[in-house]
Design an enzyme around this catalytic site. Structure first.
Site, PDB file in Angstrom:
ATOM      1  N   ILE A 106       0.820  -1.211   0.000  1.00  0.00           N
ATOM      2  CA  ILE A 106       0.000   0.000   0.000  1.00  0.00           C
ATOM      3  C   ILE A 106       0.856   1.264   0.000  1.00  0.00           C
ATOM      4  CG2 ILE A 106      -0.167   0.236   2.531  1.00  0.00           C
ATOM      5  CD1 ILE A 106      -3.204   0.863   2.038  1.00  0.00           C
ATOM      6  N   LYS A 107       2.114   1.124   0.403  1.00  0.00           N
ATOM      7  CA  LYS A 107       2.992   2.291   0.514  1.00  0.00           C
ATOM      8  C   LYS A 107       3.321   2.923  -0.839  1.00  0.00           C
ATOM      9  CE  LYS A 107       3.648   1.920   5.036  1.00  0.00           C
ATOM     10  NZ  LYS A 107       3.275   2.944   6.007  1.00  0.00           N
ATOM     11  N   ASP A 108       3.075   2.187  -1.928  1.00  0.00           N
ATOM     12  CA  ASP A 108       3.290   2.776  -3.257  1.00  0.00           C
ATOM     13  C   ASP A 108       2.452   4.037  -3.427  1.00  0.00           C
ATOM     14  OD1 ASP A 108       4.844   0.582  -3.712  1.00  0.00           O
ATOM     15  OD2 ASP A 108       3.585  -0.298  -5.263  1.00  0.00           O
TER      16      ASP A 108
ATOM     17  N   ALA B  33       3.985   6.941  -1.412  1.00  0.00           N
ATOM     18  CA  ALA B  33       5.345   7.249  -1.864  1.00  0.00           C
ATOM     19  C   ALA B  33       5.300   8.180  -3.073  1.00  0.00           C
ATOM     20  CB  ALA B  33       6.092   5.960  -2.203  1.00  0.00           C
TER      21      ALA B  33
END
Length: 454
Positions: free
Chosen positions: A42-44, A47
């Site tokens: 999910i950090k995409d 970011a």
């Protein structure tokens, strides 16, 4: 249809019903599978959002260096975006993070500096402090600062929350997510609460983290802080992205329950998810009594199981920490099946021929060599044969002259799979120290015997 670059594939991740691990709960339990993002987490989302907002604000300029303290997933998202956009990346992380996460960051060309876990955030050795120092020292550098950067939460307000609302057709009643930086749960919760103020938001915490007590008492208690194994959730400080007013309750989950549920998700649901997903489901099970038949619960599955192959998906790692019962044969069960058997050793001062005669009398093909009671080597029949063929005079020499390195030691919890991996043509046995300090030998024959017995 095609995409112009990999960053355009971020988002629109599937919502999948859980059936087995949550079978005792009422309601509909859905997992938001964020592993389908290009960086498998999910950090995409945040970011790219942080980078684009920094570019617009003039904080990140062409040819610049992105610096961040990361447990791996945010770094992966930043690294992928940096490849597409042409930036250099330097990441700091902690020594508790899985090797797979660190290797993945380096695969995208990022530089990774591993820092100690068990230090205060203010300590100059901490991964927070090191990243801040690098940002000051390196020209044209920008620190993403996922913990306090509002773009983190904004990404989930703009993307994750609306997706969940649309996918559930506005029927969501509960949002459940592990809390680390706080961006995911806070951003998604803000959007969802704007649509329906009655939606419950449950944050999953871990023992060793400060969140739960701070939410309940308003007290930041350093006594709550101690090392823990669970990755991706919990903190020893209060990130600005954790909006405590949007989170109804925090529930703590043990390292063991989080690890075993992570494993169960693969075995029972066919979902290869990361450690925080296991923690979130375990936390939901602890809170599940209040869920009603018509409730729709959405759990965020943050990242992919491939990041945890050496940990939560490794049975020996689980056993070493007492997380896994003896489902498979272990050194302990092999010894139990074999029964009591005294170990035979040769002293380093014994001659080669004396050692051979001892082995011949007892009909054994290998023997540990000791010095003052300590195992220092081993000798096998083939060692003796090859040595005497080369030099017959060695038969009266001390056996230490022909001994080879000792058999490997394993502990009682070591699985038969790992024991078998040690046994080969050069090493026909392993040594194990039992609960009473007594050394036992497990041979290839013992392993075969244990497998063949019902």
């Amino acid at each position: 249809m095609w995409y112009n670059n990999i960053l355009e594939t971020i988002g629109n991740t599937p919502l999948v019903r859980l059936n087995k691990v949550t079978r005792r709960l009422k309601g509909t339990i859905l997992a938001k599978i964020e592993t389908s993002n290009p960086g498998n987490s999910i950090k995409d989302r945040m970011a790219v959002k942080m980078i684009e907002d920094a570019e617009k604000a003039g904080l990140l300029k062409p040819g610049g260096t992105i610096i961040e303290g990361t447990s791996g997933n945010t770094g992966m998202g930043l690294a992928i975006a940096a490849v597409v956009k042409g930036y250099r990346c330097i990441f700091t992380t902690t020594d508790k993070q899985s090797k797979e996460k660190i290797d993945a960051l380096r695969a995208f060309g990022a530089e990774v500096i591993v820092c100690p876990t068990n230090v205060d955030p203010e300590d100059p050795r901490s991964y927070y402090s090191v990243s801040s120092r690098l940002q000051k020292e390196i020209p044209n550098a920008w620190k993403a600062n996922q913990y306090d950067n509002p773009s983190n939460s904004l990404a989930h307000y703009e993307q994750t929350g609306p997706e969940i609302w649309a996918q559930t057709e506005g029927k969501i009643t509960h949002l459940v997510a592990g809390v680390g930086t706080g961006g995911t749960i806070s951003g998604a919760a803000k959007y969802l609460r704007e649509q329906n103020p009655e939606i419950k938001v449950w944050g999953i915490d871990t023992y060793g983290s400060v969140f739960k007590k701070y939410k309940e008492t308003g007290v930041f208690d350093k006594n709550e802080i101690y090392p823990y194994i669970t990755e991706g959730i919990g903190e020893d400080f209060l990130p600005e992205n954790v909006n405590f007013s949007l989170i109804d309750i925090f529930e703590k989950v043990t390292d063991k329950d989080a690890a075993l549920m992570t494993r169960d998700l693969a075995r029972k649901e066919g979902i290869f998810a990361g450690n925080s997903a296991g923690a979130a489901v375990a936390g939901l099970l602890q809170l599940g009594a209040s869920i009603k038949d018509d409730d729709v619960v959405v759990i965020i599955f943050h990242d992919h199981g491939s990041r945890y192959m050496g940990k939560m998906y490794n049975e020996d790692w689980l056993r070493e920490r007492g997380f896994l019962e003896d489902e498979k044969l272990t050194a302990r069960s092999i010894l139990k099946k074999r029964g009591e058997q005294a170990i035979v050793t040769a002293d380093v001062a014994q001659s080669v021929v004396e050692t051979f005669n001892l082995m011949k009398t007892l009909n054994i093909s290998q023997i540990p060599v000791t010095q003052q009671g300590m195992v220092v080597g081993k000798v096998t029949e083939s060692d003796i044969l090859s040595s005497l063929l080369e030099n017959p005079m060695l038969k009266s020499s001390p056996v230490e002259e022909i001994m080879t390195k000792p058999f490997p030691f394993v502990d009682l919890k070591t699985s038969i799979d790992k024991i078998s991996s040690f046994v080969n043509k050069d090493t026909q046995a392993v040594l194990v120290e039992d609960a009473y300090g007594k050394i036992n030998i497990i041979t290839q024959y013992d392993i075969i015997n244990a497998i063949s017995e019902p």
